[in-house]
Design a protein around this motif. Structure first.
Motif: not given
Length: 126
Positions: A46-75
């Motif tokens: 699932r896409p990551q949710v941006e929290t206060f810590i990520e916003r404060f320190f300027g850490i980028e979060v993934r806002d798209t689905w990780d399809y490699s892990k989603l494919d493993i879940a499908f298999y």
């Protein structure tokens, strides 16, 4: 009508469960482990949710689905469907004693895997 003779029960010749009973017990536990793994891979994809810590320190979060892990879940869902269907088949062949029963965990995992596969396929189509 009533006799004072003691009731003589037949001796139980089956001392331990056969290989099929052992397989069904192990398979019912394995079904839940696989289902838990599917949920973990789905959560990690699932896409990551941006929290206060990520916003404060300027850490980028993934806002798209990780399809490699989603494919493993499908298999895993496809494997769970096949494994549950095979286990239900074996369980239905084993219903000979009065204590034998259809295990609900196989039915729940079969229905859950079908729903997950349908959701995955419709997600790719849309």
């Amino acid at each position: 009508m009533y006799s004072n003779r003691p009731i003589i029960f037949l001796e139980e010749r089956r001392k331990k469960p056969d290989a099929l009973c052992i397989w069904l017990e192990i398979a019912s536990a394995a079904v839940w482990v696989i289902f838990f793994c599917v949920l973990v891979f789905y959560q990690k994809a699932r896409p990551q949710v941006e929290t206060f810590i990520e916003r404060f320190f300027g850490i980028e979060v993934r806002d798209t689905w990780d399809y490699s892990k989603l494919d493993i879940a499908f298999y895993l869902l496809v494997f769970l469907f096949l494994f549950s269907a095979f286990s239900i088949f074996l369980n239905s062949k084993r219903l000979k004693r009065s204590t034998d029963r259809i295990r609900k965990s196989f039915i729940i995992s079969l229905v859950g895997s079908v729903i997950g596969i349908i959701i995955y396929l419709f997600g790719y189509l849309l």
